[in-house]
Design a protein around this motif. Structure first.
Motif, PDB file in Angstrom:
ATOM      1  N   MET A 138       7.522  12.554  -2.337  1.00  0.00           N
ATOM      2  CA  MET A 138       7.511  11.782  -3.574  1.00  0.00           C
ATOM      3  C   MET A 138       6.765  10.469  -3.355  1.00  0.00           C
ATOM      4  O   MET A 138       6.947   9.795  -2.337  1.00  0.00           O
ATOM      5  CB  MET A 138       8.927  11.507  -4.061  1.00  0.00           C
ATOM      6  CG  MET A 138       9.751  12.770  -4.308  1.00  0.00           C
ATOM      7  SD  MET A 138       8.976  13.954  -5.441  1.00  0.00           S
ATOM      8  CE  MET A 138       8.992  13.028  -6.971  1.00  0.00           C
ATOM      9  N   VAL A 139       5.935  10.118  -4.337  1.00  0.00           N
ATOM     10  CA  VAL A 139       5.070   8.949  -4.249  1.00  0.00           C
ATOM     11  C   VAL A 139       5.693   7.785  -5.013  1.00  0.00           C
ATOM     12  O   VAL A 139       6.093   7.935  -6.180  1.00  0.00           O
ATOM     13  CB  VAL A 139       3.675   9.275  -4.828  1.00  0.00           C
ATOM     14  CG1 VAL A 139       2.762   8.058  -4.760  1.00  0.00           C
ATOM     15  CG2 VAL A 139       3.055  10.458  -4.091  1.00  0.00           C
ATOM     16  N   HIS A 140       5.752   6.616  -4.358  1.00  0.00           N
ATOM     17  CA  HIS A 140       6.332   5.425  -4.970  1.00  0.00           C
ATOM     18  C   HIS A 140       5.328   4.278  -4.896  1.00  0.00           C
ATOM     19  O   HIS A 140       4.612   4.125  -3.904  1.00  0.00           O
ATOM     20  CB  HIS A 140       7.620   5.012  -4.250  1.00  0.00           C
ATOM     21  CG  HIS A 140       8.637   6.096  -4.137  1.00  0.00           C
ATOM     22  ND1 HIS A 140       9.647   6.272  -5.062  1.00  0.00           N
ATOM     23  CD2 HIS A 140       8.792   7.083  -3.210  1.00  0.00           C
ATOM     24  CE1 HIS A 140      10.395   7.301  -4.696  1.00  0.00           C
ATOM     25  NE2 HIS A 140       9.901   7.810  -3.581  1.00  0.00           N
ATOM     26  N   ASP A 141       5.295   3.465  -5.927  1.00  0.00           N
ATOM     27  CA  ASP A 141       4.421   2.297  -5.987  1.00  0.00           C
ATOM     28  C   ASP A 141       4.942   1.222  -5.033  1.00  0.00           C
ATOM     29  O   ASP A 141       6.061   0.724  -5.197  1.00  0.00           O
ATOM     30  CB  ASP A 141       4.372   1.767  -7.420  1.00  0.00           C
ATOM     31  CG  ASP A 141       3.307   0.696  -7.633  1.00  0.00           C
ATOM     32  OD1 ASP A 141       2.912   0.031  -6.655  1.00  0.00           O
ATOM     33  OD2 ASP A 141       2.890   0.526  -8.799  1.00  0.00           O
ATOM     34  N   ILE A 142       4.158   0.872  -4.022  1.00  0.00           N
ATOM     35  CA  ILE A 142       4.562  -0.131  -3.042  1.00  0.00           C
ATOM     36  C   ILE A 142       4.822  -1.484  -3.701  1.00  0.00           C
ATOM     37  O   ILE A 142       5.686  -2.254  -3.268  1.00  0.00           O
ATOM     38  CB  ILE A 142       3.483  -0.261  -1.939  1.00  0.00           C
ATOM     39  CG1 ILE A 142       3.597   0.914  -0.946  1.00  0.00           C
ATOM     40  CG2 ILE A 142       3.592  -1.589  -1.187  1.00  0.00           C
ATOM     41  CD1 ILE A 142       2.537   0.916   0.133  1.00  0.00           C
TER      42      ILE A 142
END
Length: 332
Positions: A24-28
């Motif tokens: 899953m990709v999360h905005d840093i």
């Protein structure tokens, strides 16, 4: 500690620095608002990674998966943005060197394939004992994403694949010892070092011999990523399984244990010449099984899938040459 990786994606024309956990990709920027590009992480790498660990423990809302982003109008970019230079090691897997020597007849004139193998093995063993790695440089403009299409050039033929372990430098490194070298590594990635074999020789300049600039720096010739896996999550970079498939057929199948000069040796040597900077990408050479060995090069419609265990997989579709020469070559 739960492992995660760093990525960069483009959504709606915006480049977003991301952390990837459990696919899953999360905005840093939710955790680190001052990090507007992934290269900003290098300013305080370990503290930033600790902050991302804490952020992920709070179960943040994801943007989606890497695959979803790549298929729903977004683009997965090379993980470090902005892209820096490539420091590339050539002829650095023992079996690959031997295969290339046999394929190109490098050795004693008239020698049999088996004699060429023996000569090549002795030469590389001696070079590791007493010599230096062979290192050259690549342009940032040749670096492309892990799922980008590959455009074959209009100048140069016999375009070859070369799966490589990529090493991202995390802090300035100059005159580094092999014993300290891994302290300068931010993390690891997957790279495919494409080469137009017909452009390597320079018969018009025999004393120079080879031309890596034109053979390896064409647009898209370094598919990179999709992930930067921090070094703290890679227990043994010297023993990673590596596989490359062409149209589903396994062409390269090796481990990084076959490196002639290992990662610490390459960093020590490269930093003895140049000041390596955070975000520089060191690629370490390719194992046996490239097109020169199989006598099969890339053609229109080919699909390349390249994978290193724990670092992710690339998938690139190949498009044939356009048939239109650049002005320089058209005028010759």
């Amino acid at each position: 500690m739960t492992s995660f990786a760093i990525a960069s994606v483009e959504l709606g024309g915006e480049i977003i620095p991301c952390v990837v956990a459990d696919d899953m990709v999360h905005d840093i920027r939710t955790a680190l608002p001052r990090v507007t590009r992934t290269a900003d992480l290098f300013a305080d790498w370990d503290r930033h990674l600790d902050a991302l660990t804490d952020h992920l423990a709070r179960d943040p809302e994801p943007l989606g998966t890497i695959t979803e982003i790549g298929t729903q109008g977004g683009r997965v970019l090379p993980p470090v943005q902005p892209v820096g230079p490539v420091i590339a090691a050539g002829a650095n897997y023992r079996e690959h060197i031997i295969q290339m020597s046999v394929a190109h007849g490098l050795g004693s004139e008239g020698a049999s394939p088996e004699a060429l193998r023996i000569e090549a093995a002795a030469e590389i063993d001696e070079r590791v004992r007493t010599g230096d790695p062979y290192v050259w440089t690549g342009l940032p403009s040749a670096v492309s994403g892990a799922y980008d299409d590959i455009q074959l050039p209009d100048v140069g033929t016999d375009v070859d694949w070369e799966l490589e372990l990529g090493v991202y430098i995390g802090r300035p490194a100059h005159r580094v010892s092999t014993s300290d070298a891994l302290q300068y590594v931010a993390g690891y990635t997957v790279v495919n070092d494409l080469t137009a074999r017909s452009l390597v020789p320079r018969d018009d300049m025999a004393k120079i011999g080879t031309d890596w600039f034109r053979a390896k720096n064409q647009p898209g010739f370094f598919p990179t990523g999709p992930l930067l896996v921090p070094a703290r999550f890679v227990a043994e970079p010297g023993d990673l399984a590596m596989q490359l498939r062409l149209n589903g057929q396994l062409m390269q199948d090796a481990t990084s244990a076959d490196l002639a000069f290992d990662v610490p040796a390459l960093i020590s040597y490269a930093s003895s010449v140049a000041l390596l900077q955070p975000g520089d990408l060191l690629i370490t050479g390719s194992p046996a099984g490239n097109g020169s060995h199989w006598k099969r090069f890339l053609t229109d419609g080919d699909v390349i899938e390249a994978e290193i265990a724990g670092l992710g997989m690339q998938r690139n579709v190949v498009h044939g040459a356009t048939g239109v020469l650049p002005p320089w070559q058209a005028s010759r």
